[in-house]
Design a protein around this motif. Structure first.
Motif, mmCIF file in Angstrom:
data_model
loop_
_atom_site.group_PDB
_atom_site.id
_atom_site.type_symbol
_atom_site.label_atom_id
_atom_site.label_comp_id
_atom_site.label_asym_id
_atom_site.label_seq_id
_atom_site.Cartn_x
_atom_site.Cartn_y
_atom_site.Cartn_z
ATOM 1 N N UNK A 184 0.830 -1.214 0.000
ATOM 2 C CA UNK A 184 0.000 0.000 0.000
ATOM 3 C C UNK A 184 0.863 1.263 0.000
ATOM 4 N N UNK A 185 0.719 2.051 -1.047
ATOM 5 C CA UNK A 185 1.571 3.236 -1.214
ATOM 6 C C UNK A 185 1.288 4.300 -0.165
ATOM 7 N N UNK A 186 0.083 4.301 0.426
ATOM 8 C CA UNK A 186 -0.217 5.323 1.437
ATOM 9 C C UNK A 186 0.610 5.084 2.693
ATOM 10 N N UNK A 187 0.835 3.813 3.005
ATOM 11 C CA UNK A 187 1.563 3.500 4.238
ATOM 12 C C UNK A 187 3.062 3.433 3.989
ATOM 13 N N UNK A 188 3.440 2.763 2.891
ATOM 14 C CA UNK A 188 4.861 2.552 2.601
ATOM 15 C C UNK A 188 5.199 3.122 1.226
ATOM 16 N N UNK A 189 5.225 4.450 1.113
ATOM 17 C CA UNK A 189 5.382 5.041 -0.220
ATOM 18 C C UNK A 189 6.702 4.659 -0.902
ATOM 19 N N UNK A 190 7.778 4.684 -0.156
ATOM 20 C CA UNK A 190 9.066 4.404 -0.784
ATOM 21 C C UNK A 190 9.166 2.946 -1.207
ATOM 22 N N UNK A 191 8.674 2.048 -0.374
ATOM 23 C CA UNK A 191 8.726 0.630 -0.727
ATOM 24 C C UNK A 191 7.848 0.347 -1.933
ATOM 25 N N UNK A 192 6.667 0.946 -1.957
ATOM 26 C CA UNK A 192 5.784 0.726 -3.097
ATOM 27 C C UNK A 192 6.440 1.200 -4.388
ATOM 28 N N UNK A 193 7.122 2.355 -4.308
ATOM 29 C CA UNK A 193 7.792 2.870 -5.495
ATOM 30 C C UNK A 193 8.962 1.990 -5.901
ATOM 31 N N UNK A 194 9.548 1.307 -4.934
ATOM 32 C CA UNK A 194 10.734 0.498 -5.212
ATOM 33 C C UNK A 194 10.377 -0.932 -5.619
ATOM 34 N N UNK A 195 9.096 -1.227 -5.749
ATOM 35 C CA UNK A 195 8.672 -2.611 -6.018
ATOM 36 C C UNK A 195 9.436 -3.280 -7.165
ATOM 37 N N UNK A 196 9.621 -2.594 -8.291
ATOM 38 C CA UNK A 196 10.341 -3.263 -9.391
ATOM 39 C C UNK A 196 11.763 -3.661 -8.990
ATOM 40 N N UNK A 197 12.433 -2.806 -8.243
ATOM 41 C CA UNK A 197 13.781 -3.138 -7.783
ATOM 42 C C UNK A 197 13.744 -4.273 -6.768
ATOM 43 N N UNK A 198 12.789 -4.219 -5.845
ATOM 44 C CA UNK A 198 12.708 -5.242 -4.804
ATOM 45 C C UNK A 198 12.428 -6.617 -5.396
ATOM 46 N N UNK A 199 11.645 -6.636 -6.474
ATOM 47 C CA UNK A 199 11.356 -7.925 -7.106
ATOM 48 C C UNK A 199 12.637 -8.604 -7.560
ATOM 49 N N UNK A 200 13.641 -7.821 -7.859
ATOM 50 C CA UNK A 200 14.892 -8.367 -8.394
ATOM 51 C C UNK A 200 15.945 -8.616 -7.315
ATOM 52 N N UNK A 201 15.560 -8.540 -6.056
ATOM 53 C CA UNK A 201 16.528 -8.769 -4.980
ATOM 54 C C UNK A 201 17.168 -10.145 -5.069
#
Lengths: 219, 219
Positions: A184-201
DNA sequence: ACCTGAACACCGTTCAAGT
DNA sequence: ACCTGAACACCGTTCAAGT
């Protein structure tokens, strides 16, 4: 630890056969059981206790075996730059362990002593001292590398819950992407924006990126 | 994942009570069992399945809980330099997890999703972006930090085989020293010479040394 | 020395039944 | 909706006995 002789009427079995059966079991079922090993080699369950004192000893021996299988890659090519050699070693270890995901999940559940672990340590020390680090820093750096490599591999295999071989890397990344897209971007804005990068961890790219930042920190 | 209502005749139990019992069990016995949890809260074994679908869900929830307990330390003090804040966070996570060694051993056996893990991710992202990293690098660095912190903790607790709280750090180092002093210098000369340093791999010193090398690599 | 049969004290999980 | 009793299909490990 020493190879004490076992001159008795041993017939069908050997430690290595038991460990091979254990690995097959982990690869196919995702779990390790003494009774499963015994069944696979065609023996009564308690016969295993002739070779290993208990289950944890089987696990320790298996981890040792997996960690110690020889690397005949670019790591031993002394003409290459030391960073390249360490990258080659790290990629080799990852490839070997990720081929047995359930076994890799046991990696950090046993103490890291054992001769083959020491052999790995020795080779890393060699490279790092050769690179100009003083021996104490080289030893610390060795452990830093081992923590990183094993930690990254453990997290990578933990991401998959089903037994059996890992799906192709891109498939696993796609699945992670679907998960992280729901942050949820309202709660975790930076993580939500980083989703494409996080998928590639769990990708080879991220693995090497982290390793390189770590090597940068050593220079 | 959502807190769906449970309006029925629930009387004595709650998820949190079960998780607390699970943690006590791990701390005292070093093992987790559904039957053990049930016994500790005074209920039939299968009653646990009203709250968690299976054992792995209990483990996931417990890991989430352990990872997510709030840090009210120097990490949240925004006047401090970002490196100090990350060090404070890393030390806090280690202290919290090492207090429950057997539970910490389960850390890397479950996928790292879950809201509290995302919250940790978000806070780290905040600090790193605040430090000037671009968002994609910050995300990669976040994972690098998590791999390092969890890997170091997992290896530290794996070093101890007995259940119960960890002995004092200096005692554990002394025991490792005795082990590493037996490395044969003819075969592994560099490792044998590094024994005093290797004994301290599980120390707070080494933990911070590695973290700092890693932060160096990010700048 | 190595293996077997039998047993002990556990597991996780499911199912039908009660309230 | 929540809990119980009973059962199923497993575990790791030990012990006495065979060769």
């Amino acid at each position: 630890m020493a190879t004490r002789g076992r001159p008795g009427p041993r017939r069908t079995l050997s430690e290595d056969e038991l460990l091979a059966a254990a690995l097959e079991l982990l690869d196919s079922e995702g779990q390790l059981s003494i009774r499963g090993i015994a069944a696979k080699v065609g023996v009564a369950p308690n016969a295993v206790y002739t070779y290993f004192p208990d289950k944890s000893a089987v696990i320790r021996a298996l981890v040792e075996k997996l960690l110690g299988e020889s690397d005949t890659g670019a790591f031993t090519d002394e003409t290459k730059p030391w960073r390249d050699r360490i990258e080659a070693l790290a990629l080799g270890v990852r490839e070997r362990l990720v081929a047995h995901p359930s076994a890799a999940g046991l990696l950090m559940s046993a103490p890291m002593d054992g001769p083959r672990t020491t052999a790995l340590n020795e080779r890393l020390l060699d490279v790092l001292i050769g690179a100009g680090l003083d021996p104490a820093d080289a030893a610390r750096a060795t452990y830093l590398l081992i923590v990183y490599v094993l930690g990254a591999i453990a997290l990578e295999v933990a991401d998959e819950t089903d037994p059996g071989p890992l799906p192709p890397e891109e498939d696993r990344i796609t699945r992670r992407r679907a998960t992280f897209d729901q942050i949820p971007a309202e709660i975790f804005p930076r993580s939500a924006a980083a989703a494409p990068t996080m998928a590639r961890f769990i990708s080879t790219d991220q693995y090497l990126w982290g390793l390189r930042r770590l090597l940068d920190g050593l220079e």
